[in-house]
Design a protein around this motif. Structure first.
Motif, PDB file in Angstrom:
ATOM      1  N   ARG A 233       0.823  -1.198   0.000  1.00  0.00           N
ATOM      2  CA  ARG A 233       0.000   0.000   0.000  1.00  0.00           C
ATOM      3  C   ARG A 233       0.861   1.253   0.000  1.00  0.00           C
ATOM      4  O   ARG A 233       0.567   2.203  -0.721  1.00  0.00           O
ATOM      5  N   TYR A 234       1.892   1.278   0.835  1.00  0.00           N
ATOM      6  CA  TYR A 234       2.735   2.470   0.923  1.00  0.00           C
ATOM      7  C   TYR A 234       3.452   2.722  -0.399  1.00  0.00           C
ATOM      8  O   TYR A 234       3.531   3.857  -0.858  1.00  0.00           O
TER       9      TYR A 234
ATOM     10  N   ARG B 217       0.990   5.571   8.696  1.00  0.00           N
ATOM     11  CA  ARG B 217       0.233   4.310   8.688  1.00  0.00           C
ATOM     12  C   ARG B 217       1.178   3.138   8.414  1.00  0.00           C
ATOM     13  O   ARG B 217       1.129   2.101   9.068  1.00  0.00           O
ATOM     14  N   PHE B 218       2.057   3.309   7.438  1.00  0.00           N
ATOM     15  CA  PHE B 218       3.051   2.294   7.094  1.00  0.00           C
ATOM     16  C   PHE B 218       3.952   1.992   8.301  1.00  0.00           C
ATOM     17  O   PHE B 218       4.189   0.836   8.640  1.00  0.00           O
TER      18      PHE B 218
ATOM     19  N   LEU C 296       3.452   2.468  11.514  1.00  0.00           N
ATOM     20  CA  LEU C 296       2.730   1.787  12.591  1.00  0.00           C
ATOM     21  C   LEU C 296       2.518   0.312  12.262  1.00  0.00           C
ATOM     22  O   LEU C 296       2.782  -0.563  13.085  1.00  0.00           O
ATOM     23  N   ASP C 297       2.043   0.050  11.043  1.00  0.00           N
ATOM     24  CA  ASP C 297       1.774  -1.339  10.629  1.00  0.00           C
ATOM     25  C   ASP C 297       3.047  -2.179  10.578  1.00  0.00           C
ATOM     26  O   ASP C 297       3.083  -3.293  11.090  1.00  0.00           O
ATOM     27  N   LEU C 298       4.075  -1.646   9.951  1.00  0.00           N
ATOM     28  CA  LEU C 298       5.310  -2.409   9.768  1.00  0.00           C
ATOM     29  C   LEU C 298       5.936  -2.791  11.103  1.00  0.00           C
ATOM     30  O   LEU C 298       6.303  -3.950  11.318  1.00  0.00           O
TER      31      LEU C 298
ATOM     32  N   LEU D  54       4.528  -2.947  14.061  1.00  0.00           N
ATOM     33  CA  LEU D  54       3.661  -3.886  14.777  1.00  0.00           C
ATOM     34  C   LEU D  54       3.817  -5.304  14.227  1.00  0.00           C
ATOM     35  O   LEU D  54       3.955  -6.270  14.988  1.00  0.00           O
ATOM     36  N   HIS D  55       3.852  -5.437  12.905  1.00  0.00           N
ATOM     37  CA  HIS D  55       4.026  -6.763  12.297  1.00  0.00           C
ATOM     38  C   HIS D  55       5.405  -7.350  12.626  1.00  0.00           C
ATOM     39  O   HIS D  55       5.534  -8.553  12.849  1.00  0.00           O
TER      40      HIS D  55
ATOM     41  N   GLU E 123       5.177  -8.607  16.170  1.00  0.00           N
ATOM     42  CA  GLU E 123       4.390  -9.843  16.216  1.00  0.00           C
ATOM     43  C   GLU E 123       5.165 -11.020  15.628  1.00  0.00           C
ATOM     44  O   GLU E 123       5.074 -12.140  16.116  1.00  0.00           O
TER      45      GLU E 123
ATOM     46  N   ASN F 120       8.398   3.112  19.074  1.00  0.00           N
ATOM     47  CA  ASN F 120       8.414   3.092  17.608  1.00  0.00           C
ATOM     48  C   ASN F 120       9.039   4.389  17.116  1.00  0.00           C
ATOM     49  O   ASN F 120       8.363   5.399  16.926  1.00  0.00           O
TER      50      ASN F 120
END
Length: 176
Positions: free
Chosen positions: A1-2, A14-15, A17-19, A21-22, A25, A115
Motif C-alpha cells: 500500500r505504501y 500508517r506504514f 505503525l503497521d510495519l 507492529l508486524h 508480532e 516506535n
C-alpha cells in the motif's frame, strides 16, 4: 500500500505503525540473543557483498568517519534496533537509538516499546540530546522522510537524502 501511495506524511505514518507492529508480532516468542546473532550474520554477509538487494550507501563509512571527527555521531532510526546494532559497530557510531520491542526473560513478547519510525517519538529523543552543551548551529542531521523533521529542524545543518516529494518541497522552502 505504501509503495503505491503518494508517500505523504499520513501514508508513511500508517506504514510505520503497521510495519513495526508486524515486526514485533513476527518476533514474538523468539530468543533475543538468537535474533541478535542472526543480525550479526546478516551484516557479515552484507560486508562480503553476498546480499544483492541490500543497499548500504557507499559513502556511509566516509560520512560517519567525517562526522566523528567533528563530534559525537548519533543515529536515530525507525528501524528496529536488532537490525541496526551491527551497523553501530561497523560504522563506529557514537550512539544508536532505534525502535525497540518489548522483551521478557530474554524473549520477545510481540509488543512494541518505542516506535522511532514516528516523528513524535524522534522528537522525544532529540529533546534528550539537546542540552546547553550542544552547539545546535554546528550540529548535522540527515533524514529521508517527514518523520525526520524533529531532527532536521533542531540543527543548523540539515540534509535531505531522499526522493520523497513532500520532504523535498519542505526542505527546499527551508534552504536545506
Amino acid at each position: 500500500r505504501y509503495k503505491s501511495s503518494g508517500h505523504s506524511h499520513s501514508d508513511y505514518k500508517r506504514f510505520a505503525l503497521d510495519l513495526v507492529l508486524h515486526y514485533a508480532e513476527g518476533l514474538k516468542d523468539y530468543s533475543v540473543s538468537k535474533v541478535q546473532a542472526m543480525a550479526d550474520d546478516f551484516f557479515s554477509s552484507v560486508q562480503r557483498n553476498e546480499v544483492p538487494d541490500y543497499q548500504m550507501y557507499a559513502f556511509s563509512p566516509q560520512l560517519i568517519h567525517l562526522m566523528n571527527r567533528i563530534g559525537t555521531t548519533i543515529a536515530i532510526s525507525g528501524s528496529p534496533i536488532e537490525s541496526l546494532a551491527p551497523l553501530k559497530r561497523i560504522l563506529n557510531l557514537g550512539d544508536l537509538r532505534a525502535t525497540t520491542l518489548r522483551q521478557r526473560n530474554g524473549t520477545y513478547t510481540g509488543e512494541v516499546d518505542v516506535n522511532l519510525a514516528l516523528d513524535y517519538e524522534k522528537e522525544k529523543i532529540v529533546k534528550e540530546y539537546v542540552t546547553e552543551d550542544v552547539d545546535l548551529e554546528r550540529s548535522f542531521a540527515f533524514g529521508y522522510t517527514m518523520q525526520y523533521l524533529p531532527l532536521l529542524e533542531a540543527v543548523g545543518n540539515s540534509f535531505v537524502v531522499c526522493s520523497n516529494p513532500e520532504l523535498l518541497s519542505f526542505a527546499g522552502s527551508k534552504g536545506w
